[in-house]
Scaffold this active site. Sequence first.
Site, mmCIF file in Angstrom:
data_model
loop_
_atom_site.group_PDB
_atom_site.id
_atom_site.type_symbol
_atom_site.label_atom_id
_atom_site.label_comp_id
_atom_site.label_asym_id
_atom_site.label_seq_id
_atom_site.Cartn_x
_atom_site.Cartn_y
_atom_site.Cartn_z
ATOM 1 N N LYS A 84 0.867 -1.177 0.000
ATOM 2 C CA LYS A 84 0.000 0.000 0.000
ATOM 3 C C LYS A 84 0.904 1.228 0.000
ATOM 4 O O LYS A 84 1.774 1.376 0.871
ATOM 5 C CB LYS A 84 -0.825 -0.031 1.281
ATOM 6 C CG LYS A 84 -2.278 0.288 1.115
ATOM 7 C CD LYS A 84 -2.991 0.010 2.424
ATOM 8 C CE LYS A 84 -4.363 0.615 2.434
ATOM 9 N NZ LYS A 84 -4.996 0.434 3.739
HETATM 10 O O1 G3P Z 1 -8.866 1.261 4.808
HETATM 11 C C1 G3P Z 1 -8.711 2.583 5.245
HETATM 12 C C2 G3P Z 1 -9.298 2.758 6.574
HETATM 13 O O2 G3P Z 1 -8.652 1.962 7.521
HETATM 14 C C3 G3P Z 1 -9.380 4.157 7.053
HETATM 15 O O3 G3P Z 1 -10.502 4.182 7.826
HETATM 16 O O4 G3P Z 1 -12.017 4.939 9.564
HETATM 17 O O5 G3P Z 1 -9.555 5.501 9.695
HETATM 18 O O6 G3P Z 1 -11.025 6.604 8.016
HETATM 19 P P1 G3P Z 1 -10.799 5.389 8.837
#
Ligand code: G3P
Length: 223
Positions: A84
Amino acid sequence: MKFFLDTANIDEIKRCATFGFLDGVTTNPSLMAREGISDQAERIKEICELSEGPVSAEVLATDTEAMVEEARTLAEIAPNVVVKLPLTMPGLAATRELAEMGVAVNVTLVFSPLQSLLAAKAGAAFVSPFVGRLDDIGQDGMDLVENIVSIYSNYAFETEVIVASIRSPQHVLRAALIGADICTIPFKVIEQLASHPLTDKGLAAFLADHQNAAARKGHSAAH
Ligand code: G3P
């Protein structure tokens, strides 16, 4: 639509695997930190043993050369590791190099349709628009997904769209209606997808009716 689990938690991955819909896993440095992990190699190896599908592991380097080196080390952990990389100019250059070497890249932290176009042109295998974080700033994250899916379809890009930063079942529903390739979902939202108050109410009623019928039968047999 494929379901990836957005977690670095082994118990969640094991539980999801028992349902048969674990198509892959995505991690990031914040999810690793939540598990108290600072050196991710061992955890990625463990996850790859539980998931046959792609497992995204994020690089921490920020310049192209160091990103490529770190990505190659991560890719050696298991054949299903996807590296990634952030959508930055150095990240796009690293994506290009890695794609040419045959290393699959998931370009992350994507917040605009044009960023997603750059990722596809650089050779990304996956692109991750963060829908919840756009909603957080008053935009509609799923509009972004709609635009990306149209652009990729217009030009027949093979880059797969991973809807990320999912916060609710509504995100998953809209992703499925749009035709996004993949949703990467926190375990809590998977549980929400399965639950409905009428299912619980209906099940309780079925069981109560069955018990009443059994009790009536027992009662009439006694007389
Ligand atoms: O896959 C990306 C994710 O982990 C980000 O999520 O909830 O931290 O915006 P969030």
